[in-house]
Design a protein around this motif. Structure first.
Motif, short mmCIF file in Angstrom:
data_model
loop_
_atom_site.label_atom_id
_atom_site.label_comp_id
_atom_site.label_asym_id
_atom_site.label_seq_id
_atom_site.Cartn_x
_atom_site.Cartn_y
_atom_site.Cartn_z
N CYS A 118 19.32 3.50 -39.73
CA CYS A 118 20.28 4.40 -39.08
C CYS A 118 19.91 4.75 -37.65
O CYS A 118 20.54 5.63 -37.04
CB CYS A 118 20.50 5.68 -39.87
N GLY A 119 18.91 4.07 -37.08
CA GLY A 119 18.60 4.25 -35.67
C GLY A 119 19.38 3.26 -34.83
O GLY A 119 20.61 3.23 -34.87
N ALA A 120 18.66 2.41 -34.09
CA ALA A 120 19.30 1.37 -33.28
C ALA A 120 18.28 0.28 -33.01
O ALA A 120 17.11 0.56 -32.70
CB ALA A 120 19.81 1.94 -31.96
N LEU A 121 18.70 -0.99 -33.13
CA LEU A 121 17.86 -2.14 -32.81
C LEU A 121 18.67 -3.12 -32.00
O LEU A 121 19.85 -3.36 -32.30
CB LEU A 121 17.37 -2.84 -34.10
N GLY A 122 18.05 -3.70 -30.97
CA GLY A 122 18.82 -4.65 -30.18
C GLY A 122 18.07 -5.23 -29.01
O GLY A 122 16.83 -5.27 -28.99
N VAL A 123 18.83 -5.69 -28.03
CA VAL A 123 18.28 -6.44 -26.92
C VAL A 123 18.94 -6.00 -25.61
O VAL A 123 20.13 -5.72 -25.56
CB VAL A 123 18.47 -7.96 -27.14
N LEU A 124 18.12 -5.93 -24.56
CA LEU A 124 18.58 -5.76 -23.18
C LEU A 124 18.22 -7.03 -22.45
O LEU A 124 17.08 -7.50 -22.52
CB LEU A 124 17.86 -4.58 -22.51
#
Length: 608
Positions: free
Chosen positions: A333-339
């Protein structure tokens, strides 16, 4: 040999990303591998989170790729009113990003991707506690404290194997979406989330376009194509599920307005259904154009945590979550990803894509944690919500241990009986589980098996593994004395609606738990579901003579669509129907039915 800066240990690949293009699901996927990062950006205190986001954004604008995310407990970094559990002193970082010079190509499939990996789950959360929480939330809704709360619980256990192999199993179990594996040193995140948090494409001055796609509204997939279509339509039409989605759309429209150019917030797609392996999900698109001066920390301050995993209003919902849930949610429920740099936007432009880490495992040492939840509104029903939790958890169950697809055929006088029907069923199972299926290779293997056994009666087994590799074998088949004896199960078959019942595989522990004891004289056990409906045996279908006609249980009751059953239904001999426990005293005859042994007259031994 590269060194993982988080742990100091030698390593190869430390991250894999496999993201859908948010704007074009049919387009090429963002698929890359990453080795050891050049540096890490870590926030262990709330006051450090914004600084880490700023540093990650600066690195991406300078041409680097940054992978990472935030734990749910980072929320107070953006608003002190967002209530969360205090993290223990030894908890992993609230924010973590790895900075890489450039991505590597997606690796070719290796043995590591298919190595055995296992998840051994502890006892699940108690149903009584779940019902008590739901009742408490509905009292809060009635009192006007909030109108939706996303209630979750953690399933925990132990894991064995290699993280990359487990990630491969998870991707096969939940294909598509926004998949990411991060070796974060202290923990590992293995996410196969289908939910987009946001996709933000922005120039150097912060102006750009942002898309969010909240996922709210769920229905389990059906046992047959007709049942599946009916469930999708029911989801589309459900006032409760539609309201659940619209509430969060309204919340996100409000959140986006904090960073949007005036009048730019819009909802181009509302209440769209999406097919996942175990469930239908309802999504909506909420878009906006960001103002000049917007930075990544501003985007998170406006949106985090995503409203789909909190409820609405967000502040009040998060207070209820902290009061009800026993501890931190963590990565879930957090956030995971890429910049990453955005060449289309020119120098200094970035693309930021983050998922909502649902359908996500967090590994720490030999322990595994998986959060599951659902949105609770006034019309929520305890039984329906509990079934939704089980359906959402199916991805982890599918990935819990390796399995092959299985077909068992009768081989007589050098010919496989009902070969075409078995191969059609195998092809359907392969499509469902995402296993490669080469029809020509299968026919060649079965042709060889027939040539090798020109005489006699044999039990042939055909197996297909996750790589598409085939195995065919034959064992002598002894005749069966009839009538065969069936015994009624002593408890409901809880897995009746599992995909490992609808499709035949080597994962059969749920059947083995009901198998007759050797020497008992019982040929097979008659199973029934939680609703008291007869389903099947542990290794074949059944038929009953009731009120002068033969009926076999409907697929909607939860059973394998056996080839022998299908052949019997083609004629006038048998019809589909419901057979309940209370009907058993009126049954005038029984039959055990499968393709291997055919139609066997049977008798039923009742308990007691």
């Amino acid at each position: 040999m590269p060194v993982n800066l988080a742990t100091g240990r030698a390593c190869g690949i430390t991250a894999l990303i496999d993201f859908t293009d948010p704007c074009n699901a049919a387009g090429p996927r963002l698929r890359h591998a990453f080795d050891a990062p050049r540096r890490l950006l870590v926030a262990r205190r709330v006051e450090e989170v914004a600084g880490v986001l700023g540093a990650a954004e600066a690195a991406a604008r300078a041409g680097h790729w940054c992978l990472g995310g935030l734990r749910y407990e980072a929320a107070p970094a953006f608003d002190a009113a967002l209530a969360v559990h205090d993290a223990p002193p030894d908890a992993p970082p609230l924010a973590w990003f790895a900075v890489h010079d450039a991505p590597l190509p997606w690796p070719q499939q290796q043995g590591e991707d298919f190595a055995p990996a296992y998840l051994d789950w502890d006892a699940p959360p108690a149903r009584a506690a779940f019902e008590a929480a739901l009742a408490r939330l509905q009292r809060g809704i009635a009192a006007g404290e909030y109108y939706q709360v996303n209630h979750t619980a953690a399933f925990t256990g132990r894991w064995r194997g290699m993280p990359r192999a487990l990630f491969g199993a998870l991707r096969r179990a939940q294909p598509g979406g926004y998949a990411l594996w991060l070796d974060m040193g202290e923990t590992q995140a293995l996410s196969v989330s289908p939910e987009l948090f946001f996709d933000w494409r922005a120039g150097p001055d912060g102006r750009g376009a942002i898309l969010t796609r909240p996922m709210k509204g769920t229905a389990a997939r059906g046992a047959t194509p007709a049942d599946d279509a009916a469930r999708e339509q029911a989801l589309r039409a459900s006032p409760k599920e539609r309201a659940e989605n619209v509430m969060i759309v309204d919340l996100l429209r409000n959140d986006l307005s904090r960073i949007a150019q005036v009048g730019s917030v819009r909802v181009p797609q509302l209440l769209r259904t999406q097919a996942l392996p175990a469930v239908w999900q309802m999504t909506s698109d909420v878009q906006a154009d960001t103002r000049a001066g917007t930075r990544l920390a501003d985007v998170f301050a406006a949106l985090f945590p995503c409203g789909s995993v909190t409820g609405a209003p967000k502040v009040q919902a998060m207070r209820a979550i902290r009061a009800l849930e026993g501890g931190p949610r963590g990565i879930y429920c957090g956030a995971l990803g890429v910049l990453r740099p955005d060449p289309i936007g020119g120098p200094g432009a970035i693309a930021a894509t983050f998922n909502v880490p649902i359908r996500t495992l967090e590994l720490h040492a030999d322990r595994v944690r998986c959060g599951i939840g659902s949105g609770i509104v006034w019309g929520a029903d305890a039984d329906a919500e509990w079934r939704e939790w089980q359906a959402k958890r199916a991805f982890a169950e599918r990935a819990s241990a390796p399995f092959d697809l299985l077909e068992t055929l009768a081989l007589e006088g050098g010919r496989l009986r009902h070969r075409a029907e078995h191969l059609a069923r195998l092809a359907q199972a392969a499509a469902h589980f995402g296993y490669p299926f080469d029809a020509d290779a299968v026919h060649q293997r079965l042709d060889a098996l027939e040539r090798a056994h020109p005489q006699g009666a044999w039990r042939a087994r055909l197996l297909l593994d996750a790589r598409g590799a085939l195995q065919a074998e034959a064992h002598a088949l002894a005749p069966t004395a009839t009538p065969v004896l069936l015994a009624l199960a002593d408890r409901p078959f809880a897995q009746a609606h599992s995909e490992f019942v609808r499709h035949k595989t080597t994962r059969r522990a749920h059947y083995a738990a009901f198998a007759p004891q050797p020497g008992s004289g019982v040929f097979d056990t008659l199973l029934y579901n939680a609703a008291g409906e007869i389903t099947e045996g542990t290794f074949g279908n059944v038929a009953a003579l009731l009120d002068g006609r033969w009926i076999t249980p409907s697929l909607s009751c939860g059973l394998l669509p056996g080839v022998g059953r299908a052949l019997a239904l083609r004629g006038s001999q048998v019809q589909e129907g419901l057979l309940r426990l209370q009907d058993l005293p009126r049954v005038q005859g029984w039959a055990f039915v499968n393709s291997l042994r055919g139609w066997l007259p049977a008798q039923l031994r009742m308990p007691g």
